[in-house]
Design an enzyme around this catalytic site. Structure first.
Site, PDB file in Angstrom:
ATOM      1  CB  VAL A  84       2.476  -6.828   4.372  1.00 13.03           C
ATOM      2  CG1 VAL A  84       2.822  -7.861   5.181  1.00 13.03           C
ATOM      3  CG2 VAL A  84       1.539  -5.509   4.245  1.00 13.03           C
ATOM      4  N   GLY A 126       3.553   0.879   2.794  1.00 15.18           N
ATOM      5  CA  GLY A 126       4.618   0.327   2.495  1.00 15.18           C
ATOM      6  C   GLY A 126       4.127  -1.737   2.843  1.00 15.18           C
ATOM      7  N   GLY A 176       0.711  -0.722   0.226  1.00 18.47           N
ATOM      8  CA  GLY A 176       0.001   0.311  -0.470  1.00 18.47           C
ATOM      9  C   GLY A 176       0.656   0.613   0.335  1.00 18.47           C
ATOM     10  CG  ASP A 185      -6.996   4.057   4.867  1.00 16.77           C
ATOM     11  OD1 ASP A 185      -7.618   3.644   4.696  1.00 16.77           O
ATOM     12  OD2 ASP A 185      -6.060   3.442   4.961  1.00 16.77           O
TER      13      ASP A 185
END
Ligand code: NAG
Ligand code: NAG
Ligand code: NAG
Ligand code: NAG
Ligand code: NAG
Ligand code: NAG
Ligand code: NAG
Ligand code: NAG
Length: 798
Positions: A523, A521, A518, A633
Site C-alpha cells: 500500500v 500487495g 502484506g 481476514d
C-alpha cells in the site's frame, strides 16, 4: 419525426404491461384540443404519462416562478428533462394551453410567453408518452411537434439528436436558464462541444471536443439499453459516447449536458430512492474527460474570470478563487473572483510595490490575458519584474525560463498535472485573508469576512441591521441551494474511478511512500488532486491471476457499491496490463494494530467504541449490503482509524477479487494465524461465522490491549489470550485481564459483558457463534448476553 413501427409495438406492449401493474394510477390521456394547465401554488398541475413515469406541466422553481417542464414524476427529485421557459419563468396564474397552433404559454395578463409552434396543421390532441416525449399530433396520429425534437439539456432513451440540433447546458444546477455550454451535432456530422458567448445564444468559435465523425455522422442515438452513440445514415455506429447496460426496467436513465459543461449519463434504480448515480462505464465516464483543460482566448473558460478550475476526486470540476480573491457572488461559482485587497497603485511608483508579495501555485496557469513575455529569465527575475509593474496581477513562470505577465481579469485558469508551469500570484501583504486552500476554507473565509465586517461596522446600527438581513437572506439562499443540489450529489457507490497506471504513478510520486505491505500487495500513499487535499491509499495487488480482467472489474464494482461508515471506502482502481491497483480513501490514524499495541494505548471508552464500530461494519458486510461479503481476514492490521478514530474495516472483498477458493484447502487459506476459525482446516464450508470467530479474538485483544499470542509471557497459562480470558471469566477473575487499566477496572461489569460476547464469538462450533447482528445488539445492550460455554467444549462434536 415519426418513430419506427417496431418501436411503437414495443412501446404499446410496455404501456399495456405497466397499465396492468398500475391500474390504479388514473392519468389523463389524449390531451384534447383546448385543454390547459394553470400555474397554482401548492398544486402540481400536470399531465402525466400513462405509467406516471413522466409528467408535463408547471414546476415551481423556488420563489422565482414557474417553469413549463417535463420531469421524472415518480421520484422525489422530480428531475427535469425538458423545459420551455428557463430564461423566462412565469408567475402564478399563468396558463399553458393546447391550441391549434400547438402549445401556448400565457402569463396571467394574457401575454404570450412561449409557444411550441407546429409543423403542419390540424392539431387533434397532445400526449405525454411514457418515453418522456410530449407530442402534439393530428387526427392521423402523426406528430406535429415533439419535445424530443426540441431538447434542452437532456437526452432520454429512444431519443435522437439529429443534424443541426443541440443541447444547451443550464446556468446552474437549479437555474434552468440557458448557460455557458452547448453540444451541437454540426451539419457536417461532427458532434462538438462549445462554450456559449453568454448571455448571447451563439457559440464561441472554438470547439473543445468533437466526436470525429465529420462527413459520416448523421444522428446521436440514445438506445433502449443505454448506449449513446453517433451513427451514420445507414445505422452504423461511428463513435460510442457512453456504453452502459443497466436494465431499462430497473433503472431510469438520462444523459445531460450539465451546467459545468460535461456530458454525463445517470441512472436511478426504480426500486429504491437512492438518487441519481453517474453511470459507470469503463470506457468513458464523462465528455470531455477534463473540462478544466479547455481554453480559448475569449471568455472565462470552464470557470469564471480570475478563478481556476480543478478536477475533484469525484471527477467533477471545481471552481476556486486564488488566495486573496473571493467569489463576486458566493452563490455563483462561475461568476468570477475579485481581489480582496486594493490593487497596486501606479501613482506611487515603486513605493507601493513594497506592500506586495507573491505566493506560488504549482501546475497552475491562466493561459491568456498576458501582455508581456520574457524568455530565459529566472523565477526571481520574473517576480521582480511583476512586482515593480503596477499592471501585473500575476506572473506565470515555467521551467524553461519563460515568464508571462498577466493583467486582470485573467481567464481559463486551470490547476492540473498536465500544466507545466507555476503561477506567481501577487497579493497585498497586509491584508491577505486566507491560506492557499481548499474550497471549504474559502467558504469559511467568506463567512469570517462577513462576520468581521459586521463587527467592524457595528458602530452604525442601521448598517448592522442591513447586514443581518443580508446574512439571513444569503443563509436562506445557501440552504435552499444545498437542498436543491442534494439529489445529484456525488454518490461514491456507482462512481468508481478507473485510473491509468500513469495517473497513479504520478499520484503516489512513483509509489514512493509505502504505508504497509502484506501477502497480497503493498500500500502506498498518494494524493489525487493537485492541492494535495485528497489523500488516498493505493494498494498494488500482486499474485493476480492473469485471466479474469472482466471479473476483476465486476468484483471491484461490487465492492465499490458498499458504503458504510465503518468501512474504508473504495474510490477507484487501475486495471492495466498486469497492474491491478485498488485506490482507497486515506486513513490518517493508521491501523488498529499500531494503535492498540503501540506506546500510547487507547482508552477503555475508545476501545469500546472501536469494538462496536467493527461489529457494525461486519454486520453490514454480512447482512445489509447487496451481496454478502465474507471478509476472511479480520485482524487489527486490517482495521484502520480515520481522523476521529472511528474504526474502518479495510480489505473487505479482497478474498473474492483474489479468487481465493473460500472452501477449505490449506493453500487457499487467506486468514491470518491466530484469527482463523477451525473450520478453515476441516472439511467444512466457510461461512460468515469465520469472521465472527476472528472478531471474537480481536475483541479480546481490544479488551486487554494485548496480542492473542504472546510467547514472551512467562506464565504459560497466559500465552494464549483466548484461553486465559476464558479461564479468568470462569474463575470470576476478570480484573486480571485489565489490571493496569484504571478506566476498565472501574467498569468491570462492562468488561465482563464484552468478554462474554467474545467467548460466544470464538466457539469452536460455528453454529454456536452468534451472528454479527446479535453481536451488535449484545454490545449495544439491547439483547442480554447469556453465559457462554467453554469455547472448546463442543469440539468433539465436529
Ligand atoms: C386520441 O385522440 C385521437 C384523435 O381524437 C384518436 O384518434 C385516438 O384514438 C385517441 N387515442 C386514445 C388512446 O384515446
Ligand atoms: C403534488 O406532488 C406531491 C409530491 O409528488 C404529491 O404528494 C401531491 O399529492 C401532489 N399534489 C397534487 C394536487 O397533485
Ligand atoms: C389523414 O390521412 C388521410 C388518409 O391517409 C389523408 O387523406 C388525410 O389528409 C390525413 N389528414 C391529415 C390531417 O393529415
Ligand atoms: C439564472 O441565472 C441568470 C443568469 O445569471 C439570471 O439572470 C437569472 O435571474 C437566474 N434565474 C434564477 C431563477 O435565479
Ligand atoms: C463542421 O462544420 C462546422 C461548420 O458548419 C465547422 O465549424 C467545423 O469545424 C466542422 N467540423 C469539423 C470537425 O470539420
Ligand atoms: C455505412 O456508412 C458508413 C459511413 O458513411 C460507411 O463507412 C459504411 O461502410 C456503411 N456501411 C454500410 C453497410 O453501408
Ligand atoms: C444499443 O447499442 C449498443 C451499442 O451499439 C448495442 O450493443 C445494443 O444492442 C443496442 N441496444 C438496443 C436495444 O438496440
Ligand atoms: C485591504 O487593505 C485595503 C487598504 O490597504 C483596504 O482598503 C481594504 O479594505 C482591505 N481589505 C480587506 C479585505 O481587509
Amino acid at each position: 419525426m415519426a418513430l419506427a413501427p417496431p418501436y411503437h409495438i414495443l412501446c404499446f406492449l410496455i404501456s399495456f404491461l405497466t397499465l396492468l401493474c398500475f391500474s390504479t394510477a388514473q392519468t389523463q390521456r389524449n390531451i384534447s384540443l383546448g385543454s390547459s394547465l394553470t400555474a397554482v401554488n401548492n398544486d402540481n398541475s400536470s399531465w402525466e404519462s400513462l405509467s406516471g413515469d413522466f409528467a408535463f406541466g408547471f414546476l415551481k422553481i423556488g420563489k422565482e416562478g414557474f417553469l413549463i417542464a417535463i420531469w421524472f414524476n415518480k421520484i422525489a427529485e422530480k428531475t427535469v428533462v425538458w423545459s420551455a421557459n428557463g430564461n423566462n419563468l412565469v408567475q402564478q396564474g399563468s396558463k399553458v394551453e393546447l391550441t391549434n397552433l400547438g402549445l401556448i404559454l400565457r402569463d396571467p395578463k394574457g401575454n404570450q410567453k412561449w409557444s411550441s409552434g407546429i409543423s403542419g396543421t390540424g392539431v387533434a390532441y397532445g400526449d405525454m408518452l411514457d418515453t418522456g416525449n410530449f407530442v402534439v399530433a393530428n387526427q392521423n396520429s402523426s406528430n406535429l411537434w415533439e419535445s424530443f425534437d426540441n431538447p434542452t439539456d437532456t437526452l432520454l432513451p429512444s431519443q435522437t439528436l439529429s443534424l443541426n440540433m443541440k443541447l444547451v447546458a443550464r446556468y446552474s444546477e437549479a437555474n434552468y436558464s440557458r448557460g455557458r455550454f452547448m453540444f451541437v451535432l454540426q451539419l457536417n456530422g461532427s458532434l462538438e462541444l462549445f462554450t456559449r458567448a453568454f448571455p448571447r445564444d451563439d457559440a464561441n468559435a472554438k470547439s473543445h471536443w468533437n466526436s470525429g465523425t465529420e462527413g459520416s455522422g448523421f444522428q446521436v442515438m440514445f438506445n433502449q439499453s443505454g448506449s449513446i452513440y453517433v451513427a451514420a445514415k445507414n445505422g452504423t455506429v461511428l463513435n460510442t459516447l457512453v456504453s452502459q447496460s443497466a436494465s431499462t426496467e430497473k433503472f431510469y436513465k438520462r444523459a445531460i449536458l450539465e451546467y459545468d459543461g460535461v456530458f454525463r449519463q445517470y441512472v436511478y434504480p426504480k426500486s429504491n430512492s437512492k438518487g441519481w448515480n453517474m453511470a459507470w462505464s469503463p470506457s468513458s465516464t464523462s465528455i470531455p474527460s477534463n473540462i478544466c483543460t479547455i481554453s480559448e482566448e475569449i471568455g472565462g473558460g470552464a470557470c469564471g474570470f480570475n478563478s481556476y478550475c480543478s478536477l475533484g476526486n469525484d471527477q467533477r470540476r471545481y471552481c476556486s478563487c486564488p488566495d486573496g480573491y473571493t467569489f463576486i457572488d458566493p452563490n455563483d461559482e462561475m461568476g468570477g473572483c475579485k481581489a480582496t485587497f486594493e490593487a497596486q497603485s501606479c501613482d506611487e511608483g515603486l513605493g507601493d510595490a513594497d506592500h506586495f508579495d507573491f505566493y506560488s501555485m504549482d501546475h497552475t496557469n491562466w493561459p491568456f490575458s498576458d501582455y508581456e513575455h520574457f524568455q530565459s529569465v529566472s523565477e526571481d527575475w520574473c517576480r521582480k519584474a511583476c512586482l515593480s509593474d503596477c499592471f501585473c496581477a500575476l506572473a506565470i513562470f515555467n521551467d524553461g525560463g519563460g515568464c508571462w505577465k498577466k493583467r486582470n481579469p485573467f481567464s481559463n485558469g486551470v490547476m492540473d498535472y498536465s500544466v507545466g508551469a507555476k503561477a506567481l500570484i501577487k497579493i497585498r501583504k497586509d491584508n491577505s485573508t486566507s491560506k492557499l486552500g481548499s474550497r471549504d476554507s474559502k467558504k469559511k473565509d467568506y463567512w469570517t469576512l462577513v462576520l468581521i465586517e459586521s463587527v467592524l461596522l457595528s458602530v452604525s446600527a442601521f448598517v448592522n441591521v442591513l447586514l443581518l438581513a443580508a446574512f439571513v437572506v444569503l443563509f436562506h439562499i445557501r440552504r435552499k441551494k444545498s437542498k436543491v443540489t442534494t439529489p445529484n450529489q456525488f454518490k461514491p457507490a456507482m462512481n468508481l474511478q478507473s485510473f491509468t497506471y500513469a495517473e497513479l504513478e504520478k499520484a503516489t510520486d512513483g509509489f514512493k511512500e509505502q504505508l504497509g505491505s502484506g501477502a497480497y500487495g503493498t500500500v502506498f500513499k498518494g494524493a489525487l488532486t493537485l492541492d494535495k487535499k485528497t489523500l488516498v491509499a493505493a494498494k498494488k495487488l500482486n499474485n493476480m491471476m492473469q485471466e479474469g480482467e472482466k471479473e476483476f472489474e465486476a468484483e471491484v464494482v461490487a465492492i465499490g457499491r458498499t458504503n458504510h461508515k465503518n468501512l474504508v471506502q473504495l474510490i477507484g482502481f487501475c486495471n492495466e496490463g498486469q497492474h491491478r491497483i485498488l485506490v482507497y480513501e486515506f486513513m490518517s490514524n493508521g491501523s488498529l494494530g499500531n494503535f492498540l499495541f503501540g506506546s500510547s494505548k487507547p482508552s477503555w471508552y475508545q476501545r469500546m467504541q472501536i469494538a462496536l464500530g467493527i461489529a457494525r461494519g461486519l454486520f453490514y458486510l454480512h447482512e445489509e449490503c447487496r451481496m454478502q461479503i465474507i471478509h476472511c481476514d479480520i485482524k487489527p492490521q486490517n482495521i484502520l482509524l480515520d481522523d476521529s478514530y472511528t474504526a474502518r474495516i479495510s480489505d473487505f472483498g479482497l478474498a473474492k477479487i483474489l479468487k481465493i477458493n473460500q472452501t477449505r484447502t490449506m493453500t487457499g487459506i487467506r486468514g491470518t494465524k491466530g484469527y482463523v476459525a477451525a473450520e478453515w482446516f476441516r472439511n467444512m464450508a466457510v461461512t460468515v461465522k469465520v469472521d465472527v470467530y476472528s472478531y471474537g479474538i480481536l475483541l479480546l485483544e481490544l479488551i486487554c490491549c494485548r496480542r492473542n499470542f504472546e510467547h514472551e509471557i512467562e506464565d504459560a497459562t497466559q500465552m494464549i489470550l483466548a484461553d486465559w480470558a476464558y479461564d479468568c471469566y470462569a474463575c470470576r477473575k476478570l480484573d486480571f485481564l485489565v489490571e493496569d487499566d484504571d478506566e476498565a477496572m472501574e467498569d468491570l461489569k462492562m468488561v465482563e459483558k464484552y468478554v462474554m460476547v467474545a467467548i460466544w464469538c470464538i466457539q469452536e462450533d460455528p453454529s454456536l457463534r452468534p451472528s454479527m447482528k446479535k453481536v451488535v445488539q449484545m454490545l449495544e445492550g439491547t439483547v442480554e448476553v447469556s453465559v457462554p460455554p467453554n469455547p472448546t467444549s463442543s469440539i468433539s462434536s465436529l
